[in-house]
Scaffold this active site. Structure first.
Site, mmCIF file in Angstrom:
data_model
loop_
_atom_site.group_PDB
_atom_site.id
_atom_site.type_symbol
_atom_site.label_atom_id
_atom_site.label_comp_id
_atom_site.label_asym_id
_atom_site.label_seq_id
_atom_site.Cartn_x
_atom_site.Cartn_y
_atom_site.Cartn_z
ATOM 1 C CG HIS A 1 49.085 1.513 -3.321
ATOM 2 N ND1 HIS A 1 48.411 0.576 -2.658
ATOM 3 C CD2 HIS A 1 48.073 2.144 -3.950
ATOM 4 C CE1 HIS A 1 47.363 0.620 -2.654
ATOM 5 N NE2 HIS A 1 46.875 1.923 -3.438
ATOM 6 C CG HIS B 1 44.862 -6.314 -5.343
ATOM 7 N ND1 HIS B 1 45.597 -6.459 -4.181
ATOM 8 C CD2 HIS B 1 45.300 -5.015 -5.728
ATOM 9 C CE1 HIS B 1 46.568 -5.314 -3.869
ATOM 10 N NE2 HIS B 1 46.150 -4.401 -4.758
ATOM 11 C CB CYS C 1 48.736 -12.856 -7.244
ATOM 12 S SG CYS C 1 49.694 -14.006 -6.314
ATOM 13 C CG HIS D 1 43.225 -5.933 0.805
ATOM 14 N ND1 HIS D 1 43.392 -6.577 -0.490
ATOM 15 C CD2 HIS D 1 44.286 -5.385 1.110
ATOM 16 C CE1 HIS D 1 44.563 -6.426 -0.798
ATOM 17 N NE2 HIS D 1 45.202 -5.494 0.096
ATOM 18 C CD GLU E 1 44.125 -11.347 -1.389
ATOM 19 O OE1 GLU E 1 45.076 -10.525 -1.106
ATOM 20 O OE2 GLU E 1 43.788 -12.429 -0.651
ATOM 21 C CG ASN F 1 53.496 -3.575 1.536
ATOM 22 O OD1 ASN F 1 54.811 -3.404 1.752
ATOM 23 N ND2 ASN F 1 53.210 -3.307 0.354
ATOM 24 C CB SER G 1 54.151 -1.292 -4.240
ATOM 25 O OG SER G 1 54.375 -0.917 -3.068
#
Ligand code: F3S
Length: 293
Positions: free
Chosen positions: A39, A72, A94, A122, A124, A219, A261
């Protein structure tokens, strides 16, 4: 004026890896990420300028094109569709998320009821659910426990960035409402928590604080909220262009942190801009940027 960078801050290992994979895709053009890689609008524009775009769905890809899956992760159906379309896959999921996906699949195959504790929307969490077979369920709070079916074996998997204390509370309530055999996979990743702790600790020691990150980054916003509660003179900026000497009038110590990010280049530019500010030259103060420490 002293400038202190929170340690750690910025990219976590998984995002750093995803960015490297996406940047490497310039050798496999035409290429695009499936959804924004991070983001951060400046980064997305830079990547697009190098030829790596961003598409929202696999329908927008043409045969032979390279698709990059972000950190994600995506569900097994997306892998299948990409293979069917003859796309070249660069998988930047990840490794921690991959582990959660594997555990969800294993739980389903071994007859457990997979329960993913995390934010329902979300990406993920959605990707982990997609590996959890047909019975997988997401719960976000204690209020969702009623939706969990009554069975004998449960496997609980946690969103990597979920808050541990909140999870323990949900788990306790879950085990009370749905007694049975429990396999609890503690798949929380500490990268976010470590960044928050470092920023909070630094916020208590400085006169003002700069949080760098995209305005649409959850975040980064969370980091700003956390810091503001400790150091009220806190500014969230997206780039160095938003900095002005007035922000630091009368300050002796400035703290800096950045969302997960935020590219390192943007952090360095902000530190440089602060070092070069007129207010610092006038007062002749000493600077200490710890970026490369
Ligand atoms: Fe991976 Fe943890 Fe970052 S799960 S994407 S290293 S926050």
């Amino acid at each position: 004026m002293k400038i202190i960078l929170a340690d750690p801050c910025g990219f976590c290992y998984g995002v750093k890896r995803a960015v490297e994979i996406a940047e490497g895709a310039v050798n496999s053009l035409p290429a695009a990420t499936l959804g924004p890689l991070i983001h951060n609008p400046q980064f997305t524009d830079e990547l697009a300028a190098k030829g790596v775009g961003c598409k929202d769905s696999l329908d927008q890809f043409s045969e032979g094109e390279t698709v990059i899956f972000r950190s994600h992760g995506v569900g097994p159906d997306i892998y299948e569709q990409a293979i069917e379309k003859n796309l070249k896959i660069l998988d930047a999921t990840c490794p921690n998320v991959k582990t959660s996906q594997r555990k969800a699949q294993q739980a389903f195959e071994e007859g457990y009821q997979p329960i993913i504790v995390g934010e329902k929307n979300h990406p993920e969490v959605k990707s982990i659910l997609a590996f959890a077979g047909k019975n997988g369920i997401i719960i976000e709070s204690k209020e969702d426990i009623g939706e969990v079916p009554l069975v004998s074996k449960y496997c609980v998997i946690i969103q990597t960035t979920f808050e541990l204390a909140k999870f323990e509370e949900i788990l306790q309530a879950l085990q009370a409402a749905r007694p049975g055999e429990y396999r609890v996979e503690r798949t929380i990743c500490l990268a976010t928590k470590e960044r928050q702790n470092a920023a909070a600790k630094l916020a208590a020691e400085v006169d003002a604080f700069i949080v760098i990150g995209g305005r649409n980054s959850a975040n980064t916003r969370h980091l700003t909220e956390l810091v503001s509660a400790i150091c009220p003179r806190c500014y969230q900026i997206e780039t160095a262009a938003e900095l002005s000497p007035e922000m630091f009038q009368g300050c002796r110590k400035i703290g800096i942190s950045a969302g997960a990010s935020t590219p390192e280049r943007i952090i360095k530019e902000a530190v440089k801009a602060m070092e070069n500010m007129e207010i610092n030259k006038v007062e002749g103060n000493e600077f200490e940027a710890m970026l490369d420490a």
